[in-house]
Design a protein around this motif. Structure first.
Motif, PDB file in Angstrom:
ATOM      1  N   ILE A  20       2.591 -22.810  82.695  1.00 13.08           N
ATOM      2  CA  ILE A  20       1.663 -23.466  83.640  1.00 13.08           C
ATOM      3  C   ILE A  20       0.231 -23.563  83.099  1.00 13.08           C
ATOM      4  O   ILE A  20      -0.642 -24.109  83.762  1.00 13.08           O
ATOM      5  CB  ILE A  20       1.637 -22.786  85.034  1.00 13.08           C
ATOM      6  N   GLN A  21       0.006 -23.051  81.880  1.00 14.20           N
ATOM      7  CA  GLN A  21      -1.295 -23.329  81.253  1.00 14.20           C
ATOM      8  C   GLN A  21      -1.403 -24.810  80.894  1.00 14.20           C
ATOM      9  O   GLN A  21      -2.483 -25.315  80.623  1.00 14.20           O
ATOM     10  CB  GLN A  21      -1.468 -22.479  79.993  1.00 14.20           C
ATOM     11  N   SER A  22      -0.250 -25.470  80.863  1.00 14.32           N
ATOM     12  CA  SER A  22      -0.242 -26.927  80.723  1.00 14.32           C
ATOM     13  C   SER A  22      -0.407 -27.531  82.117  1.00 14.32           C
ATOM     14  O   SER A  22       0.454 -27.355  82.989  1.00 14.32           O
ATOM     15  CB  SER A  22       1.077 -27.387  80.101  1.00 14.32           C
ATOM     16  N   GLU A  23      -1.538 -28.226  82.307  1.00 13.36           N
ATOM     17  CA  GLU A  23      -1.803 -28.848  83.612  1.00 13.36           C
ATOM     18  C   GLU A  23      -0.679 -29.811  83.984  1.00 13.36           C
ATOM     19  O   GLU A  23      -0.284 -29.914  85.138  1.00 13.36           O
ATOM     20  CB  GLU A  23      -3.128 -29.613  83.582  1.00 13.36           C
ATOM     21  N   MET A  24      -0.165 -30.510  82.961  1.00 14.14           N
ATOM     22  CA  MET A  24       0.865 -31.499  83.232  1.00 14.14           C
ATOM     23  C   MET A  24       2.120 -30.845  83.799  1.00 14.14           C
ATOM     24  O   MET A  24       2.649 -31.276  84.824  1.00 14.14           O
ATOM     25  CB  MET A  24       1.205 -32.257  81.946  1.00 14.14           C
ATOM     26  N   ILE A  25       2.575 -29.773  83.151  1.00 16.28           N
ATOM     27  CA  ILE A  25       3.806 -29.114  83.612  1.00 16.28           C
ATOM     28  C   ILE A  25       3.560 -28.377  84.929  1.00 16.28           C
ATOM     29  O   ILE A  25       4.409 -28.368  85.821  1.00 16.28           O
ATOM     30  CB  ILE A  25       4.371 -28.193  82.507  1.00 16.28           C
ATOM     31  N   LYS A  26       2.371 -27.797  85.063  1.00 15.16           N
ATOM     32  CA  LYS A  26       2.019 -27.127  86.312  1.00 15.16           C
ATOM     33  C   LYS A  26       2.157 -28.101  87.484  1.00 15.16           C
ATOM     34  O   LYS A  26       2.741 -27.768  88.524  1.00 15.16           O
ATOM     35  CB  LYS A  26       0.579 -26.615  86.210  1.00 15.16           C
ATOM     36  N   ASN A  27       1.628 -29.311  87.305  1.00  9.90           N
ATOM     37  CA  ASN A  27       1.730 -30.320  88.368  1.00  9.90           C
ATOM     38  C   ASN A  27       3.181 -30.693  88.642  1.00  9.90           C
ATOM     39  O   ASN A  27       3.576 -30.872  89.794  1.00  9.90           O
ATOM     40  CB  ASN A  27       0.946 -31.583  87.999  1.00  9.90           C
ATOM     41  N   MET A  28       3.977 -30.793  87.564  1.00  9.09           N
ATOM     42  CA  MET A  28       5.391 -31.144  87.741  1.00  9.09           C
ATOM     43  C   MET A  28       6.104 -30.068  88.555  1.00  9.09           C
ATOM     44  O   MET A  28       6.900 -30.365  89.450  1.00  9.09           O
ATOM     45  CB  MET A  28       6.089 -31.297  86.384  1.00  9.09           C
ATOM     46  N   GLU A  30       4.707 -27.915  90.640  1.00 11.15           N
ATOM     47  CA  GLU A  30       4.202 -27.944  92.020  1.00 11.15           C
ATOM     48  C   GLU A  30       4.813 -29.088  92.824  1.00 11.15           C
ATOM     49  O   GLU A  30       5.053 -28.964  94.022  1.00 11.15           O
ATOM     50  CB  GLU A  30       2.671 -28.059  92.022  1.00 11.15           C
ATOM     51  N   ASP A  31       5.071 -30.208  92.135  1.00 15.15           N
ATOM     52  CA  ASP A  31       5.662 -31.366  92.824  1.00 15.15           C
ATOM     53  C   ASP A  31       7.176 -31.271  92.902  1.00 15.15           C
ATOM     54  O   ASP A  31       7.834 -32.208  93.372  1.00 15.15           O
ATOM     55  CB  ASP A  31       5.265 -32.665  92.108  1.00 15.15           C
ATOM     56  N   GLY A  32       7.758 -30.168  92.402  1.00 14.57           N
ATOM     57  CA  GLY A  32       9.204 -29.990  92.445  1.00 14.57           C
ATOM     58  C   GLY A  32       9.960 -30.884  91.480  1.00 14.57           C
ATOM     59  O   GLY A  32      11.131 -31.203  91.697  1.00 14.57           O
ATOM     60  N   CYS A  33       9.298 -31.324  90.407  1.00 13.60           N
ATOM     61  CA  CYS A  33       9.950 -32.213  89.442  1.00 13.60           C
ATOM     62  C   CYS A  33      10.443 -31.462  88.214  1.00 13.60           C
ATOM     63  O   CYS A  33      10.768 -32.064  87.193  1.00 13.60           O
ATOM     64  CB  CYS A  33       9.013 -33.317  88.977  1.00 13.60           C
ATOM     65  N   THR A  35      13.017 -29.109  88.040  1.00 14.56           N
ATOM     66  CA  THR A  35      14.206 -28.344  88.406  1.00 14.56           C
ATOM     67  C   THR A  35      15.150 -28.140  87.218  1.00 14.56           C
ATOM     68  O   THR A  35      15.724 -27.077  87.053  1.00 14.56           O
ATOM     69  CB  THR A  35      14.948 -29.015  89.561  1.00 14.56           C
ATOM     70  N   SER A  36      15.283 -29.174  86.386  1.00 10.88           N
ATOM     71  CA  SER A  36      16.145 -28.984  85.212  1.00 10.88           C
ATOM     72  C   SER A  36      15.293 -28.998  83.949  1.00 10.88           C
ATOM     73  O   SER A  36      14.180 -28.500  83.949  1.00 10.88           O
ATOM     74  CB  SER A  36      17.206 -30.079  85.168  1.00 10.88           C
ATOM     75  N   VAL A  37      15.767 -29.563  82.887  1.00 13.10           N
ATOM     76  CA  VAL A  37      15.034 -29.574  81.616  1.00 13.10           C
ATOM     77  C   VAL A  37      13.906 -30.618  81.664  1.00 13.10           C
ATOM     78  O   VAL A  37      14.103 -31.716  82.160  1.00 13.10           O
ATOM     79  CB  VAL A  37      16.006 -29.911  80.461  1.00 13.10           C
ATOM     80  N   ILE A  38      12.732 -30.248  81.139  1.00 12.45           N
ATOM     81  CA  ILE A  38      11.626 -31.212  81.072  1.00 12.45           C
ATOM     82  C   ILE A  38      11.623 -31.846  79.690  1.00 12.45           C
ATOM     83  O   ILE A  38      11.387 -31.156  78.687  1.00 12.45           O
ATOM     84  CB  ILE A  38      10.271 -30.521  81.329  1.00 12.45           C
ATOM     85  N   PRO A  39      11.907 -33.143  79.600  1.00  9.46           N
ATOM     86  CA  PRO A  39      11.904 -33.788  78.285  1.00  9.46           C
ATOM     87  C   PRO A  39      10.467 -34.100  77.838  1.00  9.46           C
ATOM     88  O   PRO A  39       9.647 -34.531  78.641  1.00  9.46           O
ATOM     89  CB  PRO A  39      12.686 -35.078  78.532  1.00  9.46           C
ATOM     90  N   LEU A  40      10.183 -33.830  76.572  1.00  9.44           N
ATOM     91  CA  LEU A  40       8.845 -34.117  76.033  1.00  9.44           C
ATOM     92  C   LEU A  40       8.996 -35.111  74.878  1.00  9.44           C
ATOM     93  O   LEU A  40       9.077 -34.720  73.711  1.00  9.44           O
ATOM     94  CB  LEU A  40       8.186 -32.819  75.556  1.00  9.44           C
ATOM     95  N   PRO A  41       9.060 -36.404  75.201  1.00 11.33           N
ATOM     96  CA  PRO A  41       9.391 -37.424  74.191  1.00 11.33           C
ATOM     97  C   PRO A  41       8.345 -37.564  73.087  1.00 11.33           C
ATOM     98  O   PRO A  41       8.614 -38.181  72.065  1.00 11.33           O
ATOM     99  CB  PRO A  41       9.503 -38.710  75.016  1.00 11.33           C
ATOM    100  N   ASN A  42       7.132 -36.986  73.276  1.00 10.98           N
ATOM    101  CA  ASN A  42       6.079 -37.149  72.265  1.00 10.98           C
ATOM    102  C   ASN A  42       5.977 -35.968  71.308  1.00 10.98           C
ATOM    103  O   ASN A  42       5.149 -35.989  70.410  1.00 10.98           O
ATOM    104  CB  ASN A  42       4.708 -37.311  72.930  1.00 10.98           C
ATOM    105  N   ILE A  43       6.761 -34.920  71.547  1.00  9.62           N
ATOM    106  CA  ILE A  43       6.543 -33.693  70.782  1.00  9.62           C
ATOM    107  C   ILE A  43       7.812 -33.280  70.043  1.00  9.62           C
ATOM    108  O   ILE A  43       8.887 -33.174  70.649  1.00  9.62           O
ATOM    109  CB  ILE A  43       6.094 -32.556  71.732  1.00  9.62           C
ATOM    110  N   ASP A  44       7.677 -33.040  68.729  1.00 12.33           N
ATOM    111  CA  ASP A  44       8.849 -32.597  67.971  1.00 12.33           C
ATOM    112  C   ASP A  44       8.986 -31.070  68.055  1.00 12.33           C
ATOM    113  O   ASP A  44       8.060 -30.380  68.489  1.00 12.33           O
ATOM    114  CB  ASP A  44       8.792 -33.085  66.508  1.00 12.33           C
TER     115      ASP A  44
END
Lengths: 159, 373
Positions: A20-28, A30-33, A35-44
């Motif tokens: 949650i130090q990542s604002e982006m993931i923290k928001n996800m 909090e918004d309940g998004c 629940t499963s795996v979070i894909p990060l298409p920009n990061i290897d």
């Protein structure tokens, strides 16, 4: 635990407190998004491992001051940014995408420190930038402030 | 002319990330890196970058002290203080040659890293970080000894302005009237202004720094009012204001106090608020300085009183602040001192042989703001 997936399809489990130090993931989350795996298409995966290493070390950063671990954290940060340009830029871009402000700042500062005393030629070579200024334009910039191009601190090496 | 092929950096770093890296660099590096490529040059010279760089936390506030040579005055001497000052230890003062300005006598104000300089017959703007020096066109108003100046930034028209107020004696009417003019950097010319303030029985003072707050510049003034029954004078402090954008003068009251001397008040900034220093004596005749701040409603609050343990004979004057709780003091022929109002400790800034006069202090940040024609 939160699951992250890099663009080369590798999955990583990270503690929620770290991620949650990542604002982006923290928001996800909090918004309940999340629940499963979070894909990060920009990061290897190579970059993501670095980012997770940083996040894990920086959990409960507020507490570091109380427990006297500040120096330890500082030392970690110094070691952490000890990487090549390509890798550093990948981490900067990942930190920008994930919105991890402290990591962005740390890496940008490291890049700036490396560039600060470099000559123009060294900067171009280090960052693989092609000069697109004409000779006249270049001379004009130099004539405006010739003293900025002189001085014992100016370093023409590319490391 | 050889035009080289345009190519972005092959790391494909987006512009805003290049910006995030470059914005933390000192001015000298940035002036050099304008030469790296067209993109970098455009970025470094853009007004949004210049502004972000000026206010970036990696651009620390440094502290400058300037003073002039003993007579014959030939230059302004500028000293740079180290970022950290330990109490009771005389700090090493840097006196870099590029900060010495021959031919100029006074610094009349400082905004955004730009200084307004003047001598007996000329004026200039100066950015020490970029080393740009720009002489201003000749004065519009004839100079007399006690001219008042102001230098500030008009954020509505994004323009730096210099104000001049001249007091002129009318021998027929036996009275004084004021004349004023303003110089605008973007138009590079002086213009006469209407000065509608009655200056009879008032004395106007130059501020210790550029006292421009929320688009209004202020000068401190003192006024003696005759109290008939006792045949004495009461002295009050008031402020002359100047709206930097509409270019209109006004008058506002100072704190509701009476002072013993017309020279008791001086105006400066403290934590970006307008600050009035009132010099006087406590009941044991020790020099005392009251520090008043003006809020947005133009109401005054006394925030601090400093009793200076220096004999009144030396006439100590506050010249400005260092941080939140340190006061810079100058007194007759003695070293300049930093007085810590919390620990009550003094720190010498100059050795005794350097007798200084008319010292001014300024908190200063390196600035890319260009003042070139």
């Amino acid at each position: 635990m939160v699951k992250l997936k890099s663009n080369d399809d590798k999955e990583f489990e990270v503690e929620e407190a770290a991620v949650i130090q990542s604002e982006m993931i923290k928001n996800m989350i909090e918004d309940g998004c999340a629940t499963s795996v979070i894909p990060l298409p920009n990061i290897d995966s190579k970059t993501l491992i670095k980012v997770i290493e940083y996040l894990n070390k920086h959990i409960n950063m507020g507490k570091a001051a109380e427990t006297g671990e500040e120096d330890d954290l500082k030392e970690f940060d110094e070691q952490f940014v000890n990487m090549g340009w390509e890798e550093l830029f990948d981490v900067i871009m990942a930190a920008n995408y994930l919105n991890i402000h402290e990591l962005m700042e740390l890496c940008c500062q490291s890049a700036a420190d490396r560039l600060k005393n470099k000559s123009v030629r060294a900067v171009r070579e280090m960052l693989k930038i092609t000069n697109d200024l004409t000779e006249e334009e270049e001379q004009e910039i130099i004539n405006d402030a010739p003293w900025a191009f002189e001085g014992p601190e100016i370093d023409d090496t590319v490391n | 002319m050889i035009v080289k092929v345009t190519m972005k950096n092959s790391y494909n770093l987006p512009d805003d990330l290049v910006r995030g890296i470059l914005v933390t660099l000192p001015v000298k590096s940035l002036l050099r890196f304008k030469c790296v490529c067209r993109n970098w040059c455009a970025l470094i010279t853009s007004s949004s970058f210049v502004n972000e760089h000026l206010h970036h936390k990696e651009n620390p506030t440094r502290f400058l002290i300037y003073t002039r040579d003993p007579y014959p005055y030939i230059s302004i001497n500028t000293f740079m203080l180290p970022e950290k000052i330990s109490s009771s230890v005389t700090p090493m003062l840097k006196k870099p040659s590029y900060l010495q300005i021959p031919g100029m006598l006074k610094i009349g104000g400082h905004v955004d890293g730009i200084f307004f300089l003047r001598s007996e017959n000329s004026m200039a703007l100066w950015n020490p970080a970029t080393r740009e020096f720009r002489p201003l066109p000749p004065y519009l108003l004839k100079l007399c000894g006690g001219d008042k100046f102001g230098f500030g930034f008009d954020s509505l028209s994004c323009d730096y302005k210099v104000m001049q107020i001249v007091e002129e004696h009318n021998y027929v009417k036996e009275s004084w009237n004021g004349l004023a003019a303003v110089y605008s950097l973007s138009n590079d010319c002086w213009r006469n202004l209407t000065f509608n303030i009655d200056i009879n029985s008032k004395i106007l003072f130059n501020s210790l720094c550029s006292t421009c707050v929320n688009g209004v510049y202020y000068w401190c003034a003192a006024k003696a009012t005759e109290v008939i029954p006792h045949d004495t004078y009461e002295k009050v402090i008031l402020l002359v204001s100047f709206d930097m954008h509409n270019e209109v003068f006004g008058e506002i009251p100072g704190p509701d106090i009476l002072v013993k001397s017309l020279h008791a008040g001086s105006l400066t900034l403290y934590n970006e608020s307008l600050c009035l220093l009132v010099h006087g004596y406590d009941d044991q005749e020790r020099p005392s300085i009251d520090i008043w701040l003006m809020n947005d409603e133009k109401l005054w609050t006394k925030v601090m009183n400093v009793i200076v343990p220096i004999p009144a004979y030396y006439d100590p004057r506050c010249r400005g602040f260092w941080g939140h709780d340190k006061v810079i003091l100058e007194h007759k022929g003695q070293p300049i001192l930093i007085y810590d109002t919390k620990s009550h400790e003094f720190t010498n800034l100059f050795h005794r042989e350097e007798k200084t006069k008319r010292t001014r202090v300024s908190s200063y940040r390196e600035s890319l703001v260009s003042i070139k024609k």
